[in-house]
Design a protein around this motif. Structure first.
Motif, PDB file in Angstrom:
ATOM      1  N   ARG A  30       6.688   8.001   7.651  1.00  0.00           N
ATOM      2  CA  ARG A  30       5.330   7.591   8.031  1.00  0.00           C
ATOM      3  C   ARG A  30       5.378   6.650   9.227  1.00  0.00           C
ATOM      4  O   ARG A  30       6.199   5.729   9.263  1.00  0.00           O
ATOM      5  N   GLN A  70       2.165   1.593  -3.524  1.00  0.00           N
ATOM      6  CA  GLN A  70       1.092   1.871  -4.478  1.00  0.00           C
ATOM      7  C   GLN A  70       0.610   3.318  -4.383  1.00  0.00           C
ATOM      8  O   GLN A  70       0.275   3.925  -5.390  1.00  0.00           O
ATOM      9  N   HIS A  71       0.588   3.858  -3.165  1.00  0.00           N
ATOM     10  CA  HIS A  71       0.074   5.220  -2.973  1.00  0.00           C
ATOM     11  C   HIS A  71       1.177   6.221  -2.675  1.00  0.00           C
ATOM     12  O   HIS A  71       0.893   7.339  -2.273  1.00  0.00           O
ATOM     13  N   ASN A  72       2.418   5.751  -2.825  1.00  0.00           N
ATOM     14  CA  ASN A  72       3.556   6.653  -2.691  1.00  0.00           C
ATOM     15  C   ASN A  72       3.550   7.413  -1.366  1.00  0.00           C
ATOM     16  O   ASN A  72       3.775   8.611  -1.303  1.00  0.00           O
ATOM     17  N   LEU A  73       3.258   6.679  -0.288  1.00  0.00           N
ATOM     18  CA  LEU A  73       3.016   7.335   0.999  1.00  0.00           C
ATOM     19  C   LEU A  73       4.278   7.912   1.626  1.00  0.00           C
ATOM     20  O   LEU A  73       4.203   8.845   2.412  1.00  0.00           O
ATOM     21  N   ALA A 118       0.840  -1.208   0.000  1.00  0.00           N
ATOM     22  CA  ALA A 118       0.000   0.000   0.000  1.00  0.00           C
ATOM     23  C   ALA A 118       0.870   1.252   0.000  1.00  0.00           C
ATOM     24  O   ALA A 118       0.568   2.237  -0.687  1.00  0.00           O
TER      25      ALA A 118
END
Length: 429
Positions: free
Chosen positions: A104, A95-98, A92
């Motif tokens: 994070r 995929q969402h480039n967090l 995740a």
RNA sequence: GCGGCAUUAGCUCAGUCGGUAGAGCACUGGAUUGUGAUUCCAGGUGUCACCGGUUCGAUCCCGGUAUGUCGCCCCA
């Protein structure tokens, strides 16, 4: 009992008495995570099978024989019920480039699935709280994560959970050590038992865990991983230990502490107890700096751990920490058609004022209704019969206090009287 | 996945040296047809986990299965 209508082996119902306990546990865990700045993330329970094979490692027990994998009959995709949370969380993240802008801190809680033989503290569907931090390269985050555990045990009222730590070094350091270890044991292959020979080329580090006394000397003289660590790895490990010492956190360096998943490097740790039989680990984790890149993301340092919820709850219950289930404030007893119609209005009116109200359903005599009122644990019974209904009144009866007379009140005055008495009794305690 | 032990009422358990079963708790009803907890009375609790075998007859003996549990393996 019917053989056909049973839950799947190792997948258990959590019944109300226990589910209430779980909710309290989860509230404690959420506020604990919040106070360290962790934010929630929720991933699917099903992920593409290759994700787990690549993240966990093809030759691990989990991937080889414990995954619930299946082919989607509609499109032929290979899917797997998640056996752990880190892989999906990293997926995740990528995929969402967090982690693009800043580090994070993330957490999740939920079901995991592993096809193992069930026993206490080990189930085929079980629950983990997973905590992951991305974008922090230094030993400080490792140490913070370890110290977080200590705080949670305190919040949960647990003691006797001991900390073990180790460093696995970097992959190339570990590979050198592994080669040396295999070479060492191959020289003494005649001394090994069947178990050790089986492990020799699958997981030689595990040989060191043997319970066979005949192998103790052999293992004691085996090449040690720490001797293969370079100065940077050693400094990182020392950095973690320094913070732990500063915090007064007791720990044991366990050179035989290895994790079952391939993605770990540098710091690994486990919180263990001797009160749960064979399943002593209640929380474990470590650093996995290579995983994000390995799964296709930009190189991102990472560290995380997971807790076994069933194991922690078993520990809390063993320590006598079962809380009383919440009782309603009011049990509403009523009989007669007009009274029942009024009772619905009264119940909703009391709920408008924030009270927990159990409205009697299913008829029955006043006597049986009063028995249920008592059994519910409610603080008050409110009684409405046709006499009261005719005048818009209700009887208010305190069920938990001796010598307090029942009072007849206008239904509009009930909430105020009840709240007033609840406050009074709170002050007395 | 491997080995040991276990499975009888909703719960905790007794019992039958082979003749289809009990206790406590809980539950339901009643003791002046509008009042709970204590008390008294009455009441149903059940394919004795499931399937098969031995036997005139199995809840009991034997085998298998399921589930749980302890340990191993492994892991949270």
């Amino acid at each position: 009992m019917s053989q056909t209508l049973q839950s799947v082996r190792g997948m258990n119902d959590i019944l109300p008495d226990e589910a209430e306990f779980w909710e309290i546990f989860e509230e404690t865990v959420r506020s604990w995570l919040k106070c360290y700045g962790y934010r929630p993330i929720r991933m699917p329970i099903v992920e593409p099978t290759p994700l787990f094979k690549r993240a966990i490692g093809e030759v691990t027990d989990i991937v080889e024989k414990e995954m619930y994998s299946f082919e989607d009959s509609l499109n032929g995709e290979h899917l797997t019920l998640r056996p752990e949370g880190t892989a999906g969380c990293v997926r995740a993240l990528i995929q969402h480039n967090l982690a693009a802008q800043h580090p994070r801190r993330l957490y999740y809680m939920g079901q995991m699935f592993r096809h193992e033989r069930p026993q206490k503290g080990r189930y085929r569907q079980f629950h983990q709280v997973g905590v992951e931090a991305f974008g922090f390269a230094g030993p400080d985050i490792d140490a913070e994560m370890i110290l977080m555990g200590a705080r949670l045990w305190g919040d949960l009222g647990l003691d006797g959970i001991e900390l073990q730590i180790n460093s696995l070094g970097q992959p190339e350091e570990r590979a050198q050590h592994r080669a040396a270890l295999i070479a060492y044991f191959e020289q003494h292959v005649d001394m090994l038992d069947d178990d050790a020979r089986r492990r020799l080329h699958t997981n030689p580090l595990r040989i060191l865990d043997t319970k066979n006394p005949a192998l103790q000397d052999l293992c004691a003289n085996a090449p040690k991983l720490i001797d293969y660590l370079g100065p940077e790895s050693l400094a990182h490990f020392e950095g973690v230990q320094r913070v732990l010492r500063d915090a007064g956190q007791a720990f044991t360096v366990n050179p035989r502490l290895v994790r079952g998943l391939d993605y770990y490097n540098l710091t690994v740790f486990e919180w263990v107890t001797d009160r749960l039989g064979a399943q002593g680990t209640v929380c474990a984790g470590g650093r996995y700096d290579g995983l994000v890149n390995q799964l296709g993301g930009k190189p991102t340092p990472a560290c995380g751990f997971a807790m076994g919820v069933e194991r922690l709850i078993a520990l809390i219950q063993e320590a006598g920490g079962a809380p009383a289930s919440p009782a309603p404030d009011v049990y509403l007893v009523h009989q007669g058609e007009n009274a029942s119609r009024l009772a619905f209005r009264v119940a909703e009116g009391l709920r408008d004022q924030g009270l927990n109200v159990l409205l009697h359903c299913g008829g029955g005599s006043f006597k049986s209704q009063m028995k249920k009122a008592d059994a519910s644990g409610a603080t008050f019974a409110v009684v409405i019969g046709d006499d009261e209904a005719a005048t818009g009144e209700a009887q208010l009866k305190a069920l938990r206090e001796e010598g307090v007379a029942q009072r007849k009140l206008k239904v509009d005055d009930l909430a105020e009287a009840i709240i007033g008495q609840l406050i009074d009794s709170d002050e007395e305690e």
